[in-house]
Design a protein around this motif. Structure first.
Motif, PDB file in Angstrom:
ATOM      1  N   GLY A   8       0.855  -1.048   0.033  1.00 44.12           N
ATOM      2  CA  GLY A   8       0.074   0.108  -0.075  1.00 44.12           C
ATOM      3  C   GLY A   8       0.911   1.331  -0.112  1.00 44.12           C
ATOM      4  N   HIS A   9       0.452   2.292  -0.849  1.00 43.05           N
ATOM      5  CA  HIS A   9       1.258   3.452  -0.826  1.00 43.05           C
ATOM      6  C   HIS A   9       0.370   4.689  -0.305  1.00 43.05           C
ATOM      7  CE1 HIS A   9       2.318   7.320  -3.384  1.00 43.05           C
ATOM      8  NE2 HIS A   9       3.225   7.179  -2.622  1.00 43.05           N
ATOM      9  N   SER A  10       1.165   5.292   0.791  1.00 36.78           N
ATOM     10  CA  SER A  10       0.321   6.709   0.978  1.00 36.78           C
ATOM     11  C   SER A  10      -0.678   6.165   1.989  1.00 36.78           C
ATOM     12  CB  SER A  10       0.136   7.666   0.018  1.00 36.78           C
ATOM     13  OG  SER A  10      -0.027   8.968   0.463  1.00 36.78           O
ATOM     14  N   LEU A  11      -2.026   6.930   1.538  1.00 37.66           N
ATOM     15  CA  LEU A  11      -3.302   6.371   2.046  1.00 37.66           C
ATOM     16  C   LEU A  11      -3.459   5.162   1.816  1.00 37.66           C
ATOM     17  CD1 LEU A  11      -6.538   8.244   2.020  1.00 37.66           C
ATOM     18  CD2 LEU A  11      -6.613   5.840   0.967  1.00 37.66           C
ATOM     19  N   GLY A  12      -3.181   4.510   0.682  1.00 37.73           N
ATOM     20  CA  GLY A  12      -3.205   3.118   0.674  1.00 37.73           C
ATOM     21  C   GLY A  12      -2.360   2.116   1.637  1.00 37.73           C
ATOM     22  N   GLY A  13      -1.456   2.859   2.139  1.00 45.29           N
ATOM     23  CA  GLY A  13      -0.302   1.979   3.245  1.00 45.29           C
ATOM     24  C   GLY A  13      -1.178   2.003   4.403  1.00 45.29           C
ATOM     25  N   GLY A  14      -1.825   3.366   4.795  1.00 38.73           N
ATOM     26  CA  GLY A  14      -2.621   3.278   5.942  1.00 38.73           C
ATOM     27  C   GLY A  14      -3.588   2.292   5.908  1.00 38.73           C
ATOM     28  N   GLN A  15      -4.287   2.289   4.819  1.00 35.22           N
ATOM     29  CA  GLN A  15      -5.199   1.223   4.760  1.00 35.22           C
ATOM     30  C   GLN A  15      -4.757  -0.340   4.734  1.00 35.22           C
ATOM     31  OE1 GLN A  15      -8.782   1.019   3.677  1.00 35.22           O
ATOM     32  NE2 GLN A  15      -8.588   3.139   4.790  1.00 35.22           N
ATOM     33  N   VAL A  16      -3.802  -0.602   4.148  1.00 36.92           N
ATOM     34  CA  VAL A  16      -3.413  -1.971   4.335  1.00 36.92           C
ATOM     35  C   VAL A  16      -2.952  -2.316   5.821  1.00 36.92           C
ATOM     36  CG1 VAL A  16      -2.810  -2.216   1.973  1.00 36.92           C
ATOM     37  CG2 VAL A  16      -1.107  -1.668   3.640  1.00 36.92           C
ATOM     38  N   LEU A  17      -2.589  -1.354   6.653  1.00 41.33           N
ATOM     39  CA  LEU A  17      -2.215  -1.762   8.056  1.00 41.33           C
ATOM     40  C   LEU A  17      -3.433  -1.667   8.833  1.00 41.33           C
ATOM     41  CD1 LEU A  17       0.934   1.006   8.598  1.00 41.33           C
ATOM     42  CD2 LEU A  17       0.900  -1.396   8.375  1.00 41.33           C
ATOM     43  N   SER A  18      -4.721  -1.090   8.470  1.00 49.25           N
ATOM     44  CA  SER A  18      -5.832  -1.356   9.134  1.00 49.25           C
ATOM     45  C   SER A  18      -6.297  -2.519   8.819  1.00 49.25           C
ATOM     46  CB  SER A  18      -6.744  -0.173   8.791  1.00 49.25           C
ATOM     47  OG  SER A  18      -6.304   1.217   9.145  1.00 49.25           O
ATOM     48  N   VAL A  19      -6.282  -2.891   7.460  1.00 44.99           N
ATOM     49  CA  VAL A  19      -6.944  -4.150   7.243  1.00 44.99           C
ATOM     50  C   VAL A  19      -5.998  -5.292   7.956  1.00 44.99           C
ATOM     51  CG1 VAL A  19      -7.389  -5.997   5.423  1.00 44.99           C
ATOM     52  CG2 VAL A  19      -7.797  -3.245   5.053  1.00 44.99           C
ATOM     53  N   ALA A  20      -4.871  -5.220   7.827  1.00 43.71           N
ATOM     54  CA  ALA A  20      -4.103  -6.204   8.513  1.00 43.71           C
ATOM     55  C   ALA A  20      -4.429  -6.432   9.934  1.00 43.71           C
ATOM     56  CB  ALA A  20      -2.503  -6.156   8.430  1.00 43.71           C
ATOM     57  N   SER A  21      -4.744  -5.384  10.695  1.00 44.85           N
ATOM     58  CA  SER A  21      -4.996  -5.291  11.932  1.00 44.85           C
ATOM     59  C   SER A  21      -6.265  -5.670  12.273  1.00 44.85           C
ATOM     60  CB  SER A  21      -4.931  -3.870  12.598  1.00 44.85           C
ATOM     61  OG  SER A  21      -5.276  -3.562  13.857  1.00 44.85           O
ATOM     62  N   ALA A  22      -7.399  -5.601  11.478  1.00 40.86           N
ATOM     63  CA  ALA A  22      -8.748  -5.810  11.902  1.00 40.86           C
ATOM     64  C   ALA A  22      -8.810  -7.228  11.446  1.00 40.86           C
ATOM     65  CB  ALA A  22      -9.665  -5.160  11.302  1.00 40.86           C
ATOM     66  N   PHE A  23      -8.367  -7.558  10.480  1.00 38.26           N
ATOM     67  CA  PHE A  23      -8.248  -8.972   9.572  1.00 38.26           C
ATOM     68  C   PHE A  23      -7.151  -9.833   9.616  1.00 38.26           C
ATOM     69  CE2 PHE A  23     -11.642  -6.234   8.150  1.00 38.26           C
ATOM     70  CZ  PHE A  23     -12.795  -6.850   8.121  1.00 38.26           C
ATOM     71  N   PRO A  24      -6.641 -10.199  10.727  1.00 37.17           N
ATOM     72  CA  PRO A  24      -5.257 -10.734  10.869  1.00 37.17           C
ATOM     73  C   PRO A  24      -5.166 -12.153  10.155  1.00 37.17           C
ATOM     74  CG  PRO A  24      -6.200 -10.928  12.854  1.00 37.17           C
ATOM     75  CD  PRO A  24      -7.070  -9.751  12.119  1.00 37.17           C
ATOM     76  N   GLU A  25      -6.223 -12.781  10.134  1.00 35.85           N
ATOM     77  CA  GLU A  25      -6.314 -14.205   9.267  1.00 35.85           C
ATOM     78  C   GLU A  25      -6.305 -14.101   7.859  1.00 35.85           C
ATOM     79  OE1 GLU A  25      -8.578 -12.444  10.578  1.00 35.85           O
ATOM     80  OE2 GLU A  25     -10.727 -12.677   9.522  1.00 35.85           O
ATOM     81  N   LEU A  26      -6.579 -13.027   7.035  1.00 32.91           N
ATOM     82  CA  LEU A  26      -6.386 -12.708   5.711  1.00 32.91           C
ATOM     83  C   LEU A  26      -5.078 -12.306   5.245  1.00 32.91           C
ATOM     84  CD1 LEU A  26      -9.690 -10.704   5.222  1.00 32.91           C
ATOM     85  CD2 LEU A  26      -9.463 -13.191   5.022  1.00 32.91           C
TER      86      LEU A  26
END
Lengths: 298, 242
Positions: free
Chosen positions: A106-124
């Motif tokens: 993820g780049h820039s805002l997308g970088g923040g997004q992928v961190l949020s997703v990894a945090s909320a959905f660690p199994e994915l």
């Protein structure tokens, strides 16, 4: 600049919207989902994604809702959780084809997004490569005057809803505008992004595909604490890259980088020489090296 | 006479209809006959309002918030608490209301009312069980957000819009915004009169009520009423000169 077209282009109807997907490589290979920054689109990865696919991975770049060919935003650009859900559902869709956990770039805002997703959905999520996307500097998250901010916020919203969208005369003019904002982004990339990121407006000129409603934010409880709270719950490996060269949209202080990456149980940070905000454009070699290492290919 | 705007609780299946007596009472106060249901207008089917858009004597609007009653969620289904305020701003513009209204907000409708007031778009605010849920820590907010995401992600009903009525996405509610620092800083910007009406169903812990009230930047009153019902709110309003 001669970039190949994506191997496949499709739409995914999910989460009450329509997301444009751009794909490279074998659909049965382990997936890597690439998420662009704010006001950008999935064709931002036309350079990097084919090289990711060449490593034996399935590269899938999406247009976030409100960007590119994907669905629109609604009342405001306060879409953080909607993007989280969209990305999680894209991951579920592409991972089903291979049965493997997804890598996220993820780049820039997308970088923040992928961190949020990894945090909320660690199994994915198997791993995360964050490209200058560790969030804004702490001082940008402080609201000094709530009355002034609330007043300005509504005025901005009304201007966006009821005002005309700016139209440009040509792709060259759009690219020139982009170059004013992204000083280190090469001109051929500005042209590429303008070509794929624009469409005809109501008056015959060209408008950006990005939904103008992106400019309308929304007040809510937020600060560096919110980022740290998310990052502490990330279970997978995270590599965060920042450009070592001065650039627009960069410049997160070293102490903030250290706090944020330090909150991640398995995080590491590297500053990349010869790159500003667009690390994957200026130093794709470094990005690929880290992606290969995270995917256990090197 | 000042316009009344009523914003119901998020997740209330009765939506605006539950506040019809309050609308009627406000209009009767100004000498108007009963209210009528009005729908439509810019932006299209998003709006449904109850009230009589006529007369100098008074105007009143109660909105079906997005995802409730006759108002669908916006395109893409995305809605966050602050979007309720944006919806209200669009509805007021559509109704031709230029002067700041008195805003009655129940629960999350109260959050939207506070945001309107902070921006100078409300003449006074009535919060019905609207002082907020228990304080949540910054760390808890992150966890609650992740839990909300996972709940929606696993709910197939939340993935498509219904033909009408309460949207299944609305049943997931909103993530709490009741982080103390944010709340108190925001409330200090509310300088118009605030009337808090608290019922036994209020989510605000009784012991925290006074500190919640003290955070507002202007005149504040608090009354206890039996239930978050139109009649009780109308009675409380009738004792004010707004």
């Amino acid at each position: 600049m001669n970039l190949p077209e994506p191997d496949r282009a499709s739409f995914l109807a999910v989460n009450r919207t329509r997301l444009r997907l751009w794909e490279w490589g074998d659909p049965a290979a382990p997936p890597v989902v690439l998420v662009h920054g704010g006001w950008d689109h999935g064709r931002m990865f036309d350079g990097l994604a084919p090289q990711v696919a060449a490593m034996g991975l399935q590269a899938v770049a999406l247009d976030l809702r409100g960007h590119g060919d994907s669905g629109r935003l609604g009342f405001s650009g306060a879409c953080w959780v909607a993007w989280n859900l969209d990305i999680a559902k894209v991951i579920r869709h592409v991972s089903a084809r291979s049965g493997a956990l997804a890598g996220l770039i993820g780049h820039s805002l997308g970088g923040g997004q992928v961190l949020s997703v990894a945090s909320a959905f660690p199994e994915l999520v198997g791993w995360v490569l964050n490209l200058d996307g560790l969030g804004p500097p702490p001082e940008m998250m402080i609201v000094e005057d709530h009355a002034a901010a609330a007043t300005r916020w509504l005025a901005d919203a009304e201007a966006v809803w009821y005002g005309p969208q700016r139209e440009y005369a040509s792709i060259d003019e759009l690219a020139a505008r982009r170059k004013e904002i992204n000083l280190r982004l090469p001109e051929e990339w500005c042209l590429h992004l303008a070509r794929h990121g624009s469409l005809r407006g109501p008056n015959g000129g060209l408008v950006w595909k990005s939904d103008p409603v992106m400019r309308v934010g929304g007040p809510g409880p937020f600060g560096e604490w919110a980022l740290l709270s998310q990052y502490r719950r990330i279970r997978c490996r995270v590599v965060a890259l920042t450009g070592a060269e001065p650039d627009m949209w960069s410049g997160l202080p070293d102490d903030a980088i250290a706090r944020r990456v330090g909150a991640m149980p398995h995080g590491e940070h590297h500053a990349v020489e010869g790159a500003g905000h667009y690390i994957h454009v200026e130093r794709p070699d470094i990005v690929l090296e880290h992606a290969g290492r995270l995917a256990d290919l090197r | 006479m000042t316009t009344l705007l009523v914003l119901h609780e998020y997740g209330d299946e009765r939506a605006a209809a539950g506040w019809q007596p309050l609308v009627d009472g406000w209009l009767a106060r100004g000498g108007e006959p009963g209210a009528e249901l009005a729908r439509g207008g810019e932006p299209g089917a998003e709006l449904a309002r109850r009230g009589e858009p006529g007369g100098e004597a008074g105007r009143a609007l109660a909105l079906d918030l997005p995802g409730h009653g006759h108002t669908p969620l916006p395109e893409g289904g995305k809605l966050v608490p602050s979007d309720l305020q944006l919806f209200a701003v669009r509805a007021l513009r559509d109704a031709g209301v230029a002067e700041p209204p008195v805003v009655v907000g129940h629960g999350w409708g109260g959050f939207a009312a506070e945001l309107l007031a902070a921006a100078g778009r409300a003449a006074a605010v009535v919060l019905v069980d609207g002082l907020g849920g228990p304080w949540v820590s910054q760390e808890e907010l992150g966890l609650l957000n992740a839990q909300w995401l996972r709940g929606v992600f696993e709910d197939p009903a939340a993935d498509s819009a219904p033909a009408g009525g309460l949207d299944p996405l609305v049943r997931h509610g909103f993530v709490s915004v009741w982080e103390r620092e944010f709340t108190e800083a925001r409330r200090a910007a509310v300088t118009v009169p605030v009337l808090a009406l608290e019922t036994p169903r209020s989510p605000t812990p009784r012991a925290e009520r006074d500190e919640r009230l003290a955070a507002f930047g202007g005149e504040v009153e608090c009354e206890e009423i039996a239930a978050p019902a139109a009649g009780a709110v109308a009675a409380a309003l009738s004792r004010r000169s707004w």
